[in-house]
Write an enzyme that holds these catalytic residues in place. Structure first.
Site, PDB file in Angstrom:
ATOM      1  N   CYS A  44     -13.079  -3.518   0.860  1.00  0.00           N
ATOM      2  CA  CYS A  44     -11.994  -4.505   1.016  1.00  0.00           C
ATOM      3  C   CYS A  44     -11.045  -4.095   2.159  1.00  0.00           C
ATOM      4  CB  CYS A  44     -11.217  -4.597  -0.298  1.00  0.00           C
ATOM      5  SG  CYS A  44      -9.783  -5.682  -0.237  1.00  0.00           S
ATOM      6  N   CYS A  64      -1.386  -8.270   6.857  1.00  0.00           N
ATOM      7  CA  CYS A  64      -0.050  -7.823   7.295  1.00  0.00           C
ATOM      8  C   CYS A  64       0.405  -8.689   8.468  1.00  0.00           C
ATOM      9  CB  CYS A  64      -0.082  -6.352   7.690  1.00  0.00           C
ATOM     10  SG  CYS A  64       1.495  -5.839   8.439  1.00  0.00           S
ATOM     11  N   CYS A 109       1.326  -7.187   1.728  1.00  0.00           N
ATOM     12  CA  CYS A 109       0.160  -6.305   1.554  1.00  0.00           C
ATOM     13  C   CYS A 109      -0.084  -5.958   0.080  1.00  0.00           C
ATOM     14  CB  CYS A 109       0.271  -5.052   2.424  1.00  0.00           C
ATOM     15  SG  CYS A 109       1.750  -4.064   2.153  1.00  0.00           S
ATOM     16  N   CYS A 117     -10.753   0.974  -3.379  1.00  0.00           N
ATOM     17  CA  CYS A 117     -10.622  -0.090  -2.371  1.00  0.00           C
ATOM     18  C   CYS A 117     -11.992  -0.576  -1.911  1.00  0.00           C
ATOM     19  CB  CYS A 117      -9.829   0.397  -1.164  1.00  0.00           C
ATOM     20  SG  CYS A 117      -8.059   0.508  -1.478  1.00  0.00           S
ATOM     21  N   ASP A 172      12.682   8.131  -5.183  1.00  0.00           N
ATOM     22  CA  ASP A 172      12.714   7.572  -3.841  1.00  0.00           C
ATOM     23  C   ASP A 172      13.457   8.445  -2.819  1.00  0.00           C
ATOM     24  OD1 ASP A 172      12.152   5.393  -1.986  1.00  0.00           O
ATOM     25  OD2 ASP A 172      14.293   4.971  -2.074  1.00  0.00           O
ATOM     26  N   CYS A 202      -3.605  -8.120  -2.632  1.00  0.00           N
ATOM     27  CA  CYS A 202      -4.518  -7.107  -3.170  1.00  0.00           C
ATOM     28  C   CYS A 202      -5.208  -7.624  -4.446  1.00  0.00           C
ATOM     29  CB  CYS A 202      -3.755  -5.826  -3.477  1.00  0.00           C
ATOM     30  SG  CYS A 202      -4.820  -4.546  -4.180  1.00  0.00           S
ATOM     31  N   CYS A 236      -5.470  -6.264   2.726  1.00  0.00           N
ATOM     32  CA  CYS A 236      -4.079  -5.921   3.049  1.00  0.00           C
ATOM     33  C   CYS A 236      -3.919  -5.676   4.544  1.00  0.00           C
ATOM     34  CB  CYS A 236      -3.623  -4.697   2.251  1.00  0.00           C
ATOM     35  SG  CYS A 236      -4.743  -3.285   2.421  1.00  0.00           S
ATOM     36  N   CYS A 291       9.243  -6.861   2.025  1.00  0.00           N
ATOM     37  CA  CYS A 291       8.044  -7.685   2.244  1.00  0.00           C
ATOM     38  C   CYS A 291       7.012  -7.297   1.181  1.00  0.00           C
ATOM     39  CB  CYS A 291       7.503  -7.404   3.646  1.00  0.00           C
ATOM     40  SG  CYS A 291       5.849  -8.088   3.958  1.00  0.00           S
TER      41      CYS A 291
END
Ligand code: B12
Ligand code: SF4
Ligand code: SF4
Length: 306
Positions: free
Chosen positions: A187, A194, A240, A184, A129, A244, A190, A237
């Site tokens: 689709c 949001c 999203c 994806c 990260d 899925c 997400c 959060c």
């Protein structure tokens, strides 16, 4: 079988034994999306995350961090805890347990020791990260999944509730093929779900509108507009990801005991942050994701709850 192929297979096997959900290997070359990073930063989407500007050159070309490195060993770790109850103050699932930087850091150090044993004389450096590493792109190149329209790395059979951890290594290891498909399709769940309309395009997030940014990375007080964006999210959060279909179908609860949920994180009392002084906060949350915004940031988040 070559030595590099055998060593790569062993590294993946040991990685799984150490608790990683999936492990892949990729080559180190400049980011295929360097222009995207530049345009994203120039548009101001990083908000107050000035470290992303400082890291930009290295993120575009991760070899600049560790010039001798030849490969990235990329790991995924499932942190999903199951369908979430809805307390008054919601916390993203990644933050329900002890700070993942510590948990993954220890595990990556153990995997680095294994690589040094398998390829004597090799050196590896761990990144989780915080480093200037384009983690999702490396994971896609290591064959671990595709980058969804929600910008998350999604793995078939696992979903996207995963942490990414990376070892840059000078060990000779055979690389995996990139994950070529974009699953994806048509689709847009997400993007539509949001709550703040933070996606300006598929895979392009204006972080300044993202609740995760506002409640974790944003420094200082919220503007009145920002206060109106965070809703019932106290920290992070998951919207999203929750919507899925790949998570609905494949995300299963982790059995990782190092990531066991802690009640004071999964369902905190938001009023407590105003009552607790900074010393108590540090004792209670010093080893948790809440330490990132700190006591002032968590009080601010609690005040903004809808
Ligand atoms: C800054 C940051 C944030 C910011 C900005 C997010 C963003 N989308 O950029 C904020 C604070 C908003 C954030 C939020 C979250 N984050 Co965050 N974040 C990071 C961090 C530190 C850097 C990301 C970055 O460089 N952003 C700048 C933009 C330009 O880069 P990017 O979005 O990663 O895009 C890259 C690719 O997608 C690529 N690209 C663009 N278009 C295309 C098209 C194709 C086809 C391909 C293949 C690639 C591609 O270009 C970029 C360069 O590689 C990474 C760790 C790291 N070192 O990478 C974690 C990281 C991405 N975050 C993570 C998580 C878990 C989250 C949250 C889910 C936390 C939460 N629940 O609240 C949310 C999810 C929000 C979202 N939908 O993205 C995980 C993601 C794991 C995964 N499975 O994908 C990471 C990898 C940390 C980790 N080590 O596990 N985050
Ligand atoms: S984390 Fe929440 S606010 Fe941020 S992009 Fe995803 S759904 Fe939108
Ligand atoms: S919700 Fe749909 S569009 Fe968004 S990441 Fe998942 S599959 Fe892709």
């Amino acid at each position: 079988m070559t030595e590099a192929s055998r060593a790569a297979g062993e590294v993946k096997r040991r990685g799984r034994e150490l608790g990683f959900s999936a492990v892949g290997v990729t080559t180190l070359e400049p980011s295929a999306h360097a222009d995207f990073i530049d345009r994203w930063l120039a548009a101001g989407y990083a908000g107050t995350m000035t470290y992303l500007h400082r890291q930009a050159a290295r993120r575009r070309d991760p070899r600049a961090i560790f010039p001798a490195a030849r490969r990235a060993v990329v790991t995924l770790t499932n942190y999903f805890h199951g369908p979430a109850p809805r307390p008054t103050a919601r916390v993203a699932q990644y933050a329900w347990s002890t700070d993942y930087h510590e948990v993954l850091g220890r595990r990556l150090a153990a995997l680095a020791a294994e690589i040094a044993r398998l390829v004597p004389g090799s050196t590896s450096r761990a990144y989780v990260d915080a480093g200037p590493v384009p983690e999702r792109e490396l994971a896609q190149r290591a064959g671990l999944g595709w980058i969804g329209k929600n910008a998350m790395l999604i793995r078939p059979g696992l979903g996207s509730f995963t942490f990414i951890g990376v070892l840059l290594t000078d060990a000779a290891l055979d690389a995996d093929l990139p994950f070529a498909a974009d699953r994806c399709g048509t689709c847009t769940r997400c993007l539509d779900a949001c709550p703040t309309g933070a996606f300006v395009a598929p895979r392009t997030l204006d972080a300044r509108r993202c609740i995760s940014y506002l409640t974790i990375e944003r420094r200082g007080d919220f503007t009145p507009e920002e206060s109106g964006l965070t809703g019932d999210w106290l920290f992070g959060c998951d919207v999203c990801q929750d919507v899925c279909p790949w998570n609905e179908r494949f995300a299963g609860p982790t059995a990782d005991t190092a990531l066991a949920p802690r009640p004071e994180l999964a369902a905190p009392d938001p009023d407590a942050f105003a009552r607790e002084d900074d010393d108590l906060f540090r004792r209670r949350y010093g080893d948790t994701p809440f330490a990132r915004p700190g006591p002032a940031g968590m009080r601010r988040n609690a005040r903004a709850l809808a």
